[in-house]
Write a protein that holds these residues in place. Structure first.
Motif, PDB file in Angstrom:
ATOM      1  N   LEU A 156      48.694  43.468  40.679  1.00  0.00           N
ATOM      2  CA  LEU A 156      48.833  43.361  42.124  1.00  0.00           C
ATOM      3  C   LEU A 156      47.895  44.319  42.844  1.00  0.00           C
ATOM      4  O   LEU A 156      47.896  45.528  42.585  1.00  0.00           O
ATOM      5  N   GLY A 157      47.059  43.754  43.715  1.00  0.00           N
ATOM      6  CA  GLY A 157      46.360  44.551  44.699  1.00  0.00           C
ATOM      7  C   GLY A 157      47.191  44.536  45.974  1.00  0.00           C
ATOM      8  O   GLY A 157      48.116  43.726  46.120  1.00  0.00           O
ATOM      9  N   PHE A 158      46.872  45.423  46.906  1.00  0.00           N
ATOM     10  CA  PHE A 158      47.670  45.524  48.124  1.00  0.00           C
ATOM     11  C   PHE A 158      46.781  45.671  49.349  1.00  0.00           C
ATOM     12  O   PHE A 158      45.800  46.413  49.333  1.00  0.00           O
ATOM     13  N   THR A 161      50.577  41.471  49.247  1.00  0.00           N
ATOM     14  CA  THR A 161      50.127  41.485  47.861  1.00  0.00           C
ATOM     15  C   THR A 161      48.889  40.607  47.686  1.00  0.00           C
ATOM     16  O   THR A 161      48.740  39.581  48.342  1.00  0.00           O
ATOM     17  N   VAL A 162      48.023  41.034  46.779  1.00  0.00           N
ATOM     18  CA  VAL A 162      46.846  40.259  46.386  1.00  0.00           C
ATOM     19  C   VAL A 162      46.881  40.157  44.865  1.00  0.00           C
ATOM     20  O   VAL A 162      46.743  41.158  44.159  1.00  0.00           O
ATOM     21  N   LEU A 163      47.088  38.955  44.352  1.00  0.00           N
ATOM     22  CA  LEU A 163      47.181  38.756  42.907  1.00  0.00           C
ATOM     23  C   LEU A 163      45.780  38.697  42.301  1.00  0.00           C
ATOM     24  O   LEU A 163      44.952  37.877  42.695  1.00  0.00           O
ATOM     25  N   VAL A 164      45.538  39.582  41.334  1.00  0.00           N
ATOM     26  CA  VAL A 164      44.266  39.614  40.622  1.00  0.00           C
ATOM     27  C   VAL A 164      44.569  39.584  39.123  1.00  0.00           C
ATOM     28  O   VAL A 164      45.727  39.665  38.710  1.00  0.00           O
ATOM     29  N   ALA A 180      42.160  31.746  46.674  1.00  0.00           N
ATOM     30  CA  ALA A 180      43.289  31.892  47.597  1.00  0.00           C
ATOM     31  C   ALA A 180      43.623  33.358  47.830  1.00  0.00           C
ATOM     32  O   ALA A 180      44.023  33.750  48.934  1.00  0.00           O
ATOM     33  N   GLU A 181      43.435  34.178  46.805  1.00  0.00           N
ATOM     34  CA  GLU A 181      43.701  35.608  46.939  1.00  0.00           C
ATOM     35  C   GLU A 181      42.540  36.319  47.642  1.00  0.00           C
ATOM     36  O   GLU A 181      42.751  37.280  48.385  1.00  0.00           O
TER      37      GLU A 181
END
Length: 238
Positions: free
Chosen positions: A143-145, A132-135, A162-163
């Motif tokens: 959530l990005g992935f 997961t990539v939190l945006v 950090a993301e």
């Protein structure tokens, strides 16, 4: 009836026929989609997708969840429930919007799902590892992935460092850009280009494009060599 006379709508280029943004990811044994848009059924029929194991949701907005009911065809033919992955905020919206799916007593033929809460940075959907990539979509967490060397982000206008570190090292980044001018909750085209260049991504694709951006051909001609507009039906190997 509302007629649209904009040059994107009237373009003969099939790459200007834009449905709502989502992607399908396949491994040797698992097929998943990210988001079920209002165009989900049309997209799956168009691409002749005969198998579906999982749905992963980015966020709760209607243009990303509205097609959930149409997974019932896959339930019928596969004789099994579909795994649904979402954060708690999106789950709450799904249960409100599709209360009949989550009811204790279900009437025959409603979609069947197994719900999984996205709580960890990395999880498995079938045999596909997902990071997961939190945006942020203004103030809303989205959530990005990342799937291996491929990262997909939609509906965002801020990503903390950090993301960004999670995206670093991707060969391909698909990122949203609504239009050229600034928007309150989406990246502009230049902001998306800057992010791709900042992270040194070899291949960038722009998605979630509004008609305000312009036609596929004219905008592609303005982009750096390693960046282009995504289009409906685009297929990538990674």
């Amino acid at each position: 009836m509302i007629a649209c006379g904009c040059h994107v709508c009237t373009s003969p280029d099939p790459k200007d026929k834009r449905l709502r943004s989502s992607i399908l990811v396949e491994s040797g044994t698992t097929t998943l989609v990210v988001d079920t848009t209002p165009d989900f059924r049309t997209q799956m029929l168009r691409e002749h997708v005969n198998k579906l194991d999982a749905v992963i949701y980015t966020h709760l907005h209607k243009d990303h969840i509205a097609g959930l009911d149409d997974i019932k065809a896959y339930n019928f033919f596969q004789k099994k429930a579909i795994d649904i992955y979402a954060n708690e905020l999106t789950q709450s919206a799904l249960k409100k919007e599709f209360s009949y799916i989550f009811a204790d007593k279900k009437y025959p033929g409603v979609p069947s799902v197994n719900v999984h809460t996205i709580a960890d940075e990395t999880f498995l959907a079938g045999d596909i590892p997902v990071t997961t990539v939190l945006v942020y979509h203004l103030h809303m967490p989205v959530l990005g992935f990342r799937f291996g060397k491929f990262t997909y982000i939609t509906d965002a206008n801020r990503i903390d460092q950090a993301e960004k570190d999670k995206i670093q090292g991707s060969d391909t980044l698909v990122i949203n850009a609504l239009r050229k001018t600034e928007h309150i909750s989406h990246f502009s085209l230049q902001e998306a280009i800057t992010l791709i260049q900042e992270l040194n991504i070899p291949n960038g694709y722009i998605t979630n494009i509004s008609h305000q951006l312009g036609t596929h051909e004219e905008i592609n001609n303005e982009l750096p060599r390693n960046i282009q507009l995504a289009w409906d039906g685009l297929k990538l190997n990674f």
